[in-house]
Design an enzyme around this catalytic site. Structure first.
Site, PDB file in Angstrom:
ATOM      1  N   ARG A 152       7.363  -5.270   3.099  1.00  0.00           N
ATOM      2  CA  ARG A 152       6.147  -5.966   2.689  1.00  0.00           C
ATOM      3  C   ARG A 152       6.032  -5.848   1.182  1.00  0.00           C
ATOM      4  O   ARG A 152       6.096  -4.743   0.632  1.00  0.00           O
ATOM      5  CB  ARG A 152       4.906  -5.371   3.343  1.00  0.00           C
ATOM      6  CG  ARG A 152       3.647  -6.125   2.837  1.00  0.00           C
ATOM      7  CD  ARG A 152       2.428  -5.873   3.657  1.00  0.00           C
ATOM      8  NE  ARG A 152       1.906  -4.542   3.466  1.00  0.00           N
ATOM      9  CZ  ARG A 152       0.721  -4.150   3.939  1.00  0.00           C
ATOM     10  NH1 ARG A 152      -0.040  -4.983   4.641  1.00  0.00           N
ATOM     11  NH2 ARG A 152       0.302  -2.917   3.757  1.00  0.00           N
ATOM     12  N   ASP A 160      -7.910  -5.546   6.865  1.00  0.00           N
ATOM     13  CA  ASP A 160      -8.484  -6.429   5.857  1.00  0.00           C
ATOM     14  C   ASP A 160      -9.321  -7.526   6.490  1.00  0.00           C
ATOM     15  O   ASP A 160     -10.360  -7.909   5.949  1.00  0.00           O
ATOM     16  CB  ASP A 160      -7.362  -7.037   4.993  1.00  0.00           C
ATOM     17  CG  ASP A 160      -6.984  -6.093   3.871  1.00  0.00           C
ATOM     18  OD1 ASP A 160      -7.887  -5.458   3.299  1.00  0.00           O
ATOM     19  OD2 ASP A 160      -5.793  -5.997   3.565  1.00  0.00           O
ATOM     20  N   HIS A 171       0.832  -1.204   0.000  1.00  0.00           N
ATOM     21  CA  HIS A 171       0.000   0.000   0.000  1.00  0.00           C
ATOM     22  C   HIS A 171       0.869   1.257   0.000  1.00  0.00           C
ATOM     23  O   HIS A 171       0.341   2.365  -0.110  1.00  0.00           O
ATOM     24  CB  HIS A 171      -0.951  -0.004   1.193  1.00  0.00           C
ATOM     25  CG  HIS A 171      -1.970  -1.092   1.118  1.00  0.00           C
ATOM     26  ND1 HIS A 171      -2.896  -1.157   0.108  1.00  0.00           N
ATOM     27  CD2 HIS A 171      -2.185  -2.185   1.880  1.00  0.00           C
ATOM     28  CE1 HIS A 171      -3.649  -2.243   0.266  1.00  0.00           C
ATOM     29  NE2 HIS A 171      -3.233  -2.879   1.333  1.00  0.00           N
ATOM     30  N   GLU A 204      -5.169 -12.557   6.691  1.00  0.00           N
ATOM     31  CA  GLU A 204      -6.067 -11.400   6.697  1.00  0.00           C
ATOM     32  C   GLU A 204      -7.353 -11.611   5.905  1.00  0.00           C
ATOM     33  O   GLU A 204      -8.031 -10.646   5.571  1.00  0.00           O
ATOM     34  CB  GLU A 204      -5.328 -10.150   6.207  1.00  0.00           C
ATOM     35  CG  GLU A 204      -4.569 -10.349   4.911  1.00  0.00           C
ATOM     36  CD  GLU A 204      -3.755  -9.102   4.506  1.00  0.00           C
ATOM     37  OE1 GLU A 204      -4.033  -8.005   5.009  1.00  0.00           O
ATOM     38  OE2 GLU A 204      -2.856  -9.243   3.663  1.00  0.00           O
TER      39      GLU A 204
HETATM   40 MG    MG Z   1      -3.855  -6.029   4.445  1.00  0.00          MG
END
Ligand code: MG
Ligand code: MG
Ligand code: MG
Ligand code: MG
Ligand code: MG
Ligand code: MG
Lengths: 264, 264, 264, 264, 264, 264
Positions: D76, D181, D51, D155
Site C-alpha cells: 500500500r 476511515d 500508515h 474510504e
Molecule cells: Mg484508510
C-alpha cells in the site's frame, strides 16, 4: 584522484559539445558500489531513483562516494518527485534527470524545483553541496543555476510533440531521451525495442532540435556498442548499459572464461 | 528459479567431487546486488565479511536474496569471529569460510562454533534457517552438521605446516586456499603474486592432501581464466574474481566498446 | 508511560525475589518492533544478538525505543563477544546475558567487561546511558555495577559442573539457563527437548544453587504455559516464547478464527 | 516452500472469486519480519507504506523475503504517491493498494502509474521483477498489466459516490475498502467504528458493485473474527488484523497463560 | 527526564503565547544525534526533511529518541509532500512544518493531510502515536486535531500576499517564516540576506497578522543572537541555528581554545 | 578541499613531532555528520567504535565522507576486536586506535592484525583503500605498514607497568592515553577525574617514554582548554572533546545567547 574543480566543471563540459561523455548508471543503492564503479573511465555517475532503489539517505552518501573518486554524480528522480530534485542538489548532485517530462507544465514544475529565483523557486539549504564544492553561500547562490543541471526526459508521444516547447522552458538545461519507454509508447505497448531504425529516427530528430535550441542531449544506451552508436548520432552524454548489465556481463565473461579454460 | 532442494543439496554437490563449482564472491554489502549477481550461472554465492563490508544484518537479508534466486549462499567471516559463524548459519548460510586457520586449535574453535554436539558446541537457534529450508527443528538438528559446511582457509606458512592436522579435525569439511595471502607470506611480505609457479606447487600439494583426507578443496581465483586453471588443478570450488573485479571489467568493456564504435 | 525510575529500579526488582518477572525476547532487529511489543505487560525486554539479528547500531536505538515505553531493555550478546557487552551497557542496556559461560574464566572475562573497577575493567564512556538515566557521570560510576546486570548462561555439561564456581565470580549477578542447548548437550546432540523431566531436574537444581549463592535465576520458556511452569519452579525472570513464536501464534490464531467464522 | 509459479498465479486467484484469501498486513519495516510472518497460512502479504514505516529500500528487500517464503507481496502506497507504485512493481510487488482514491481522476492517475501502454504510462525498468519471475523482458511487458494488480481504496464519502465510475476506469483491477476511515468520514470525524451495521451496509453495497463490474473486492478486518465475517459478506481478499495486532495478541496470550499457570 | 504529559502539552504551550520557545533544528538523519541534542534546554526538536536527510524510517525512530529525552519532536516535510506529513504524525510527531505554502490551495492541501474530519481528510492509522501518548484510539481521534500542529511556511512573495488568507484556512495552526528564502525571493535571487531591516519589517508585519488571526508565529534564526532578536520581535517559537551550525561552532570554539592555550 | 596527498601524508605528519595535531572524535554513527565536522580545522577525524555506535558498514562510508573533506580518518576499535582493525584499514582508515592494550601480548595481537608480513599477519584485501589512495596493489603492500598507524591505548595500571615493553613491540607506531579510564583505574573505581595532577604526572611520564622510544603520543582531552594543556605537555595528537561535547556546547551557547538577547 580528481579534485573538486574537475567535478564542478562538469556543467561546462557537457554544455561545450566538445565530445561525448559516458556515464555510469546505478540502481543498486549502495554508496560503496558507486565508489568502485567510479574508478573506471566514466565522465560521470547517475544514481537512478526511478527504476533503481536509491532514497535520499543512501543517495546523499552515494553522491559523496562518487565525488570522492573525482566524479560528478547526477540523479534521476522518480516521476514527478520534484521535491527530491531539490534535496539531491542540496546533497551535492551535479544535475537532476527528471523522467516523463511530457509537457511545458511538467518542465516548468521541474525548473521551479531546481533553479533559484528568478528562474525558479528552489529553496535555500545546500549545506552538503557547500561542503563539497568549497564555495561560500553567496558564491553558491550566484552559480548554482548554471553549475547544476536540470535535464528533462523525453520518452512519450506527448513529450515528442512538446519537445521544442519543453526545451524553451527557462531553466531546462538539456534533454535525456529514454529509448525503451519511447519504443513502448510508439508501439502502444506492443514491444520493447529501443534500438530500431524508427527510434533512431526520433533520436536524430531530437539531437537536431537540441542543436537548434542550444541545449545538450543525453540518452540511455543499453550496452557499450549501442552507446558508441549514440555518440556517433551526436549525443553529448550517453549511458553504456546500467550497473546490472555491466556487472552481469562481467560475471558472465568470467564464468565463460573459466569454463573454457577448464575444458581446454 | 531453482527450488530449496537444489540449494540444500549443495553440501552433497561440493563433496561429490563430480565437477568443479564456480562461486560468486561479494564484498559490497547490498542484498539486491546479491540477487542480481545470482542470476548468472554461478553454483553458489560467497558473502565476504573479512575484506568486504557485510555485517550480520545485511548478510541475513543477503542470504535470503541469494536463496530467492535459487543459489546457496556461504559467508566468509572476519579472522577469528566464530560467533558470527554461528549467526550466519542461523540465518541460512550453506557454509562458513574461516580465514587464517593456522593451527589445530584454530580449526577446533571453528568447528566448535559451527557444528552441533557431539562434534561441536554450536548453540541452538536457527529460526531463519528453518524458515528457508522448510525442515522441522528435529530434522534441522539431525542434518545441519552434514548440510552446512565449515571450510578452513589455508593461507600462511603455519597453516601449510599444519594442513594435514587441520584437515583431520572433526567438523572441518574442506579447505579454502588464499593464494594472495599465501604469496605474501611465502615472500615475507615482499610481493603479492598469487599466480606463480611457486604458489601453484603449493596448490597442487594441498589438493592432493584434500584427496588423501577425503575433504574438498576451494580456492580464490582472481579472474575467469585463473579460475579455469584452478579447476584443472582439481579444485572443487573456485572463485572467478571478486564482485568488484567483475563489475569493473564489465564496465571497462562497455566503455571501451563505446569508444571503439564512436571512433569507427 | 512508565518513568525512568521504574526502568532503573529493575535491578532491585529482579534481585528482590519478590515475584517472577516475564520478559519479551526479540531477535528481529527493528526498533519499532520493540516499541510495539513493549506496550504489553512485560516486565522487561531482551534483545537477542546471539541467535537474533541485532547489531550495535540497531540495538542502541532499540534500547531507546523500549525505554520510551517504560521498559528496561537487556541484551544477549553473541558467544564470547564481551566487547559488545560494554557497548550495550553504554547504550543504556539494563543488563547483559552472556551465552555459553562454561567456566570460571569465561565468567571472569564477562564480569571484567561489564563491571567498572575494582570489580572489573569496564571502560568509561556511557554517554547514552547517562542521557537515559539522568544521572551525573559520578553517580553513574558509583551505581552502574549495582544497577546493570551481568547474567551468565548455563547451558552445557561443563557449565553445569562449574555452576557453583561461576556464581561465586565477583560481578556475576545471576544466571540464565538455556534449556534448548542444555537438552542438546545432555543428549550429545541427539535431541532438542527443553521441556523434559530430566531438564526440569537440572532447572530445580540450578534455582536451588541460585538461592544458596544469593543470585537470581532466569530461564527461557518456549511459550506462555511453559513460562508459567518455570515461574512455579522458582525462577525470577522467565521468557514466554520468543518474538517469532508470539507473532506467529497471534497470526495463526487470527487466520484460524477467520476460517472458523467463514465456515460457520 | 512454494515456487514462483504459485506466487505469480496470484492475480488469477484473486480474480477467480473461488474463495476468500487472507493476507498479512505489515507496517513494521523489517524484511526478516516479513519472512517470519509469511511462514503462516496467509495467501499474501501486504507491506503498508501509508500508515507503516516502509520505504522503497526496505520494501524492495521485504518483497524478496516474502517471495522467498512462497508468498506474493503487495504494497500500500502513501496517499497520492503513484511514483512509488511503479517502483514497487519494479521491485517485484504483485499489486499496489492506493489509499484515498476519491475520484475518477485519482483512479486514472493510479492506473497511469501502474499499467504499461496502452492502458497507462508505467515506465520501463522492472529489473528485480524480471529476476524474481524468471520472465524475459518481452514476456514481462506482455503480461505485467494482467499479472500485477492496481487496487483502489474506497474510504471516503466522495469515493462512495464515485465508486461505480472508479471501477470503470481501465486498469483498476479491484477495490479495497477501508472501514476505519470510512467510519470516521461517515460520522464527520466523530467516531472510529469500523464494525457497525452502517459500515456493513456500505460493505455489502460495494461488494455487490464489484460483482456488477467484474472486479474483486478487498477489505481490512481488524482481527480474525472480523475477517471471517468479511469473507462471509463476500470479499475476495481480507485482512485479519495488522502485524502489531497479531504480535501483541500473541504476546498478551503468552503472558496471560504464564500468569495463569503460575497462579495455579 | 520529562514525562509524556509535558511533551503532549506542547500544543497548548505554543498557542498560549506566554513566552518564546526555542527549538533545535536537525538535518543529520541520526536518531542518537537527536537524543544527544535533546539533552540541552530546548523546548522542542524539529527534524528537517526538506533540506536535511531524514526519511520516514529514520524520522520514526528519531521522533522516539527525542520523546525519550522528554521533548516534543516536529518535522519539516519536503515541498508538497503532504503524504509524509500524515506519516510523521502517525509516528508521533507533535507538529508538521510545511515549506512553500504559497496559496490557499497549498494550505488547504496541507490541512487536509494533517487534520482528521471534519477539518481535513487525514487517514486513520496512528499506531506509534498511540503508543507514545498512551491515549486510547477514541481519545487520540478526539484530540489529535488540537494536539498536533500544522504550521505553514511563509517564504515567498506569493505567500506574503496570501498570508492573511492562508492563516484563515481551517486547520492551519500557525506560520513559520523562512527568512533565507524570503530574502532570496525579495531580491529576485540576487542575495541571501535573512537578517536585514527589510526582512525584519516583513517579520514584524507577519507576527502582527498572527496576533490578528489568533495564530502563533515561528521563525528560523541562524544563530543564538538572531534567535534572541526574533523572540523580542514577538515570535512564539524560534530556531537558534541549525544542527550543523551549532556542531561546527562548538567544534571551532574547542579548536580555538586548544590553540590559544597551546600558544600561551 | 584538500587532496589525497595531504590525507596520505598524515603518518609522516604525526611522526614528525613538528607540532601538535588536533583531531575530531565521533561516536554518532552518521557519515554526513563526519563530513560536516571535517569542515572545521581538525587535522584528523577519529571514529569511535568502542564507546560510540559505529559498525563496519557505517564506518566504511564515514571514512569516505571524511576523506572527501580532505581529512584522514582513524578509528578506535572495540576492546580486543582486532578483526575489525584490519577491516577498517581495508576501508581506508589512516590508523587504528586499540583500547586496553595492557600487555605485550595484547600489543602483539594488535600489530599482527594491522601490519602485513613480515611485521604482522594482516590479510590482503584493501579494495577501498586502494580506491581512495590511488596506489597500485604493489605500492599499497609496500607502503601500508608505514602509512597506516597502529596506536595502542594505555589506560590501566597493567598498561602503565608494561608501557615500555608495549612501545617496543614491532608494529606499534604510537600510544594513546585514556585519562578517564586511567583515573578510574588509579582510584580503584572510586572516581572519574581525568584532569588531576596525578594523571598529569602519568601523562608527562608517558610522553617522555614516547620520546625515548621514538614513538608518538596521543591523548584524549575532554574539551578545548584541556586539549591545549595536553599539547603543551608535548602530545603529538590530542582530542578537544568528543562530538557530543562539541555539539552540546555549541547548542548551549546558542540557547544562552538567545535568552540573553531576549532578556536584554
Ligand atoms: Mg484508510
Ligand atoms: Mg524511461
Ligand atoms: Mg586471505
Ligand atoms: Mg543457548
Ligand atoms: Mg525555506
Ligand atoms: Mg578508555
Amino acid at each position: 584522484m580528481t579534485g573538486a574543480t574537475t567535478i564542478d566543471g562538469f556543467a561546462r563540459r557537457i554544455r561545450s559539445g566538445g565530445g561525448g561523455l559516458i556515464s555510469a548508471w546505478i540502481g543498486i543503492p549502495d554508496p560503496l558500489f558507486v565508489n568502485h564503479l567510479a574508478q573506471e573511465a566514466f565522465d560521470a555517475i547517475v544514481l537512478d531513483m526511478q527504476h533503481g532503489v536509491w532514497d535520499i539517505g543512501s543517495a546523499a552518501v552515494g553522491i559523496g562516494q562518487g565525488r570522492l573518486a573525482g566524479k560528478p554524480v547526477l540523479a534521476r528522480i522518480p516521476v514527478g518527485d520534484f521535491a527530491s530534485a531539490s534535496r539531491l542538489l542540496d546533497a551535492g548532485a551535479s544535475g537532476i534527470i527528471a523522467p516523463m517530462i511530457n509537457s511545458v507544465s511538467d518542465a516548468e514544475a521541474f525548473a521551479k524545483a531546481t533553479k533559484y529565483p528568478p528562474v525558479g523557486e528552489r529553496s535555500w539549504g545546500p549545506t552538503l553541496a557547500i561542503n563539497h564544492t568549497g564555495l561560500s553561500a553567496a558564491e553558491y547562490l550566484a552559480t548554482a543555476n548554471e553549475e547544476t543541471l536540470a535535464i528533462a526526459m523525453i520518452e512519450t508521444r506527448a513529450a515528442l510533440d512538446a519537445a521544442d516547447e519543453i526545451m524553451r522552458v527557462e531553466g531546462i538545461d538539456g534533454i535525456f531521451v529514454g529509448p525503451s519507454d519511447l519504443s513502448i509508447a510508439l508501439s502502444d505497448g506492443a514491444k520493447l525495442a529501443p534500438d530500431t531504425a524508427e527510434v533512431d529516427g526520433v533520436l536524430k530528430h531530437l539531437i537536431a532540435r537540441c542543436r537548434a535550441h542550444g541545449k545538450f542531449g543525453c540518452v540511455f544506451g543499453s550496452n557499450g556498442e549501442r552507446a558508441g552508436e549514440l555518440l556517433k548520432i551526436g549525443f553529448d552524454f550517453v549511458i553504456a548499459g546500467a550497473d546490472t548489465q555491466q556487472l552481469r556481463s562481467g560475471a558472465a565473461s568470467a564464468i565463460a572464461a573459466a569454463r573454457r579454460v577448464q575444458a581446454s
